[in-house]
Write an enzyme that holds these catalytic residues in place. Structure first.
Site, PDB file in Angstrom:
ATOM      1  N   ASN A 112       0.854  -1.189   0.000  1.00 48.46           N
ATOM      2  CA  ASN A 112       0.000   0.000   0.000  1.00 48.46           C
ATOM      3  C   ASN A 112       0.883   1.229   0.000  1.00 48.46           C
ATOM      4  OD1 ASN A 112      -2.432   1.600   0.298  1.00 48.46           O
ATOM      5  ND2 ASN A 112      -1.802   1.939   2.425  1.00 48.46           N
ATOM      6  N   HIS A 165       0.928   5.165   1.258  1.00 48.39           N
ATOM      7  CA  HIS A 165       0.238   6.046   2.197  1.00 48.39           C
ATOM      8  C   HIS A 165       0.939   7.414   2.166  1.00 48.39           C
ATOM      9  CE1 HIS A 165      -2.018   7.181   5.797  1.00 48.39           C
ATOM     10  NE2 HIS A 165      -0.889   7.641   6.291  1.00 48.39           N
ATOM     11  N   SER A 169       4.880   6.837   2.000  1.00 51.33           N
ATOM     12  CA  SER A 169       5.478   5.558   2.399  1.00 51.33           C
ATOM     13  C   SER A 169       4.796   4.409   1.666  1.00 51.33           C
ATOM     14  CB  SER A 169       5.267   5.339   3.917  1.00 51.33           C
ATOM     15  OG  SER A 169       5.744   6.439   4.661  1.00 51.33           O
ATOM     16  N   ASP A 188      -2.156   0.878   8.088  1.00 53.14           N
ATOM     17  CA  ASP A 188      -0.978   1.722   7.792  1.00 53.14           C
ATOM     18  C   ASP A 188       0.195   1.434   8.730  1.00 53.14           C
ATOM     19  OD1 ASP A 188      -3.245   4.477   7.235  1.00 53.14           O
ATOM     20  OD2 ASP A 188      -2.509   2.946   5.845  1.00 53.14           O
TER      21      ASP A 188
HETATM   22  C1  GRF Z   1      -3.055   9.756  -3.133  1.00 48.17           C
HETATM   23  O1  GRF Z   1      -2.945  10.888  -2.314  1.00 48.17           O
HETATM   24  C2  GRF Z   1      -2.423   8.580  -2.435  1.00 48.17           C
HETATM   25  O2  GRF Z   1      -1.446   8.994  -1.511  1.00 48.17           O
HETATM   26  C3  GRF Z   1      -3.554   7.970  -1.679  1.00 48.17           C
HETATM   27  O3  GRF Z   1      -4.678   8.110  -2.544  1.00 48.17           O
HETATM   28  C4  GRF Z   1      -4.535   9.374  -3.243  1.00 48.17           C
HETATM   29  C5  GRF Z   1      -4.993   9.240  -4.666  1.00 48.17           C
HETATM   30  O4  GRF Z   1      -4.172   8.290  -5.278  1.00 48.17           O
HETATM   31  N1  GRF Z   1      -3.248   6.598  -1.387  1.00 48.17           N
HETATM   32  P1  GRF Z   1      -4.415   7.871  -6.837  1.00 48.17           P
HETATM   33  O5  GRF Z   1      -4.254   9.117  -7.668  1.00 48.17           O
HETATM   34  O6  GRF Z   1      -5.835   7.346  -6.937  1.00 48.17           O
HETATM   35  O7  GRF Z   1      -3.360   6.846  -7.103  1.00 48.17           O
END
Ligand code: GRF
Length: 195
Positions: free
Chosen positions: A106, A108, A135, A144
């Protein structure tokens, strides 16, 4: 290695990961799945030729186990070796996690172990942090909190809003996750550090 990717929205991280799995890369995308049939990342994944699936979590009310049982169908059918959560915004139950423990990642948007959960950028600003970042970790039953596989740092600048900081961090997410996946898929679990 066969990689399934889970998204909830635009899937910008998923796209960078799918685009990175070419040539001599040890992994290939075999599925992009979402908890939201309207997730715009699904069309982008399909346009890249990746099979897609969606299970609307709103059809299951509070029954998290039933939602996950439905989501498991297309995931297990794709027979993934690795699962990448990429902007996936549903908390997974320990029983779902257990089925993929040691092979689910994942990303985060904080320098874990700081700021697990939501609103990470605002919390960093409120704390007066001079650095922020993202991370990549192995997913365990605790939210997380799994073993760190990568981290990228960015400066917090004067006058930063949460949106400005999020945008700066997202650029690093797109650099970090593909590097972590390539290393992880080759069997190397040593962490990647970027700044
Ligand atoms: C991002 O801020 C990521 O850190 C979090 O989800 C948000 C959108 O991610 N996990 P994405 O554009 O859908 O990959």
């Amino acid at each position: 290695k066969r990689v399934a990717l889970l998204i909830s929205g635009g899937g910008s991280n998923m796209l960078r990961l799918v685009e990175s799995m070419v040539g001599d890369h040890p992994a290939r995308p075999v599925l992009v799945a979402s908890n939201d049939p309207e997730a715009s990342g699904l069309a982008k994944a399909a346009a890249l030729g990746v099979p897609v699936a969606s299970v609307d979590h709103r059809n299951f009310g509070k029954d998290r186990a039933a939602f996950e049982a439905a989501l498991l169908q297309p995931i297990l059918a794709a027979e993934p070796d690795i699962i990448c959560l990429a902007g996936f915004m549903r908390v997974l139950t320990p029983s779902f996690v257990r089925q993929f423990e040691g092979r689910m990642l994942n990303i985060h948007p904080s320098l874990l172990p700081k700021y697990p959960g939501l609103h990470t950028h605002q919390r960093a600003l409120d704390a007066g942090d001079i650095e922020a970042g993202c991370s990549v970790h192995e997913v365990t039953a605790e939210l997380d909190a799994g073993p760190l596989l990568g981290q990228a740092r960015v400066p917090v600048l004067q006058g930063d809003t949460a949106e400005a900081l999020a945008a700066r961090v997202l650029v690093m997410e797109h650099k970090l996750y593909p590097q972590v996946l390539r290393r992880y898929a080759s069997g190397d679990r040593s962490p990647v550090y970027l700044s």
